[in-house]
Scaffold this active site. Structure first.
Site, short mmCIF file in Angstrom:
data_model
loop_
_atom_site.label_atom_id
_atom_site.label_comp_id
_atom_site.label_asym_id
_atom_site.label_seq_id
_atom_site.Cartn_x
_atom_site.Cartn_y
_atom_site.Cartn_z
CG ASP A 10 55.31 9.09 75.82
OD1 ASP A 10 56.30 8.97 75.10
OD2 ASP A 10 54.95 8.22 76.64
CG LEU A 11 53.17 5.74 70.54
CD1 LEU A 11 51.78 6.06 70.04
CD2 LEU A 11 54.05 5.35 69.34
CB THR A 18 53.70 -0.42 73.08
OG1 THR A 18 53.89 0.93 73.44
CG2 THR A 18 52.84 -0.52 71.86
CE LYS A 46 56.32 1.06 81.89
NZ LYS A 46 55.24 1.09 82.87
CB ALA A 116 61.93 7.78 72.94
P1 B16 Z 1 61.79 1.76 69.88
P2 B16 Z 1 57.72 6.67 74.16
C1 B16 Z 1 59.65 4.81 74.09
O1 B16 Z 1 58.45 5.34 73.60
C2 B16 Z 1 59.38 3.65 75.06
O2 B16 Z 1 58.72 4.12 76.23
C3 B16 Z 1 60.70 3.02 75.45
O3 B16 Z 1 60.47 1.95 76.33
C4 B16 Z 1 61.43 2.56 74.19
O4 B16 Z 1 62.69 2.03 74.52
C5 B16 Z 1 61.60 3.76 73.25
O5 B16 Z 1 60.34 4.32 72.96
C6 B16 Z 1 62.27 3.37 71.95
O6 B16 Z 1 61.39 2.55 71.23
O7 B16 Z 1 62.69 0.64 70.28
O8 B16 Z 1 60.45 1.33 69.36
O9 B16 Z 1 62.47 2.76 68.98
O10 B16 Z 1 57.27 6.33 75.55
O11 B16 Z 1 58.74 7.80 74.11
O12 B16 Z 1 56.58 6.86 73.19
MG MG Z 2 55.99 6.63 77.34
#
Ligand code: B16
Ligand code: MG
Length: 217
Positions: A10-11, A18, A46, A116
């Site tokens: 996961d990122l 972030t 999250k 995500a």
């Molecule tokens: P964006 P991950 C997720 O990243 C975040 O944890 C989540 O808080 C965020 O809403 C989602 O990405 C979408 O991000 O708005 O940048 O497309 O934890 O799956 O790496």
């Molecule tokens: Mg995450």
């Protein structure tokens, strides 16, 4: 012999912190909409998608909006978020990340990103991490959000490795559930009381090594 042939990361919250920038941007939008929004509320966002996050924010304020307005506010939040993350540098990479990715490369264990976020390429570029990855699946390539296993199954497919030989590293409950739904092992990053369903939990990737991977049987 180690059963693990691929590590899926996961990122946000695993490779880079972030979450604080997501919080600042959602908080700015909440203020504009007169919705009270705390760091505790932010925990619920999250790992889930941008639009699902907006729905939660609006429900906190008992607010209903047309689809058009929802898209407008989601874009507004994202513009603020992109402004914050444009300042990221390799110094923002979380502890142990580069060392563990290098160790995996040396032992021919495949590496994938399963996030995500639709901003993942921007973030990986800022952190200079792109070249470590054999596959990158993010919010631009999936239609079903975690806990749906789509993101991790697509990683396995692109790597051509069976899910039973994959382990997912996740900081969010929805992400651990997505790994389980994909038939993969999972290692939680963060709190054992939140990530109860993971095979085991570590504080960050500096606690990972090949011996720990071989515990997954
Ligand atoms: P964006 P991950 C997720 O990243 C975040 O944890 C989540 O808080 C965020 O809403 C989602 O990405 C979408 O991000 O708005 O940048 O497309 O934890 O799956 O790496
Ligand atoms: Mg995450």
């Amino acid at each position: 012999m180690n059963k693990i042939k691929a590590c899926l990361f996961d990122l946000d919250g695993v490779l880079v912190d972030t979450a604080k920038y997501h919080f600042l941007a959602w908080k700015k939008l909440a203020n504009e909409l007169n919705i009270e929004f705390s760091e505790e509320d932010n925990e619920k966002l999250k790992g889930i998608s941008r639009m699902a996050s907006l729905e939660i924010l609006l429900s906190l304020g008992n607010m209903e909006l047309s689809n058009e307005m929802k898209l407008k506010f989601a874009e507004k939040k994202n513009n603020w978020y992109v402004e914050y993350i444009s300042k990221l540098t390799p110094n923002d990479i979380l502890p142990g990340v580069k060392e563990f990715l290098t160790l995996l490369k040396c032992h021919d264990i495949k590496i994938a990103l399963g996030s995500a976020s639709k901003n993942s390429m921007l973030i990986l570029n800022k952190l200079n991490l792109v070249n470590y990855f054999d596959a990158i699946i993010d919010g631009n390539k999936i239609t079903k959000a975690k806990p749906n296993p789509e993101v991790f199954l697509k990683c396995a497919e692109e790597l051509n490795i069976s899910p039973k030989h994959c382990v997912v590293f996740e900081d969010a409950e929805a992400g651990i559930e997505a790994a389980i739904n994909a038939g993969m092992y999972s290692i939680g990053i963060g709190s054992p009381s939140i990530l109860k369903k993971a095979n085991f939990v570590v504080d960050n990737l500096s606690y990972m090594n090949l011996e720990k991977l071989s515990l997954l049987k």
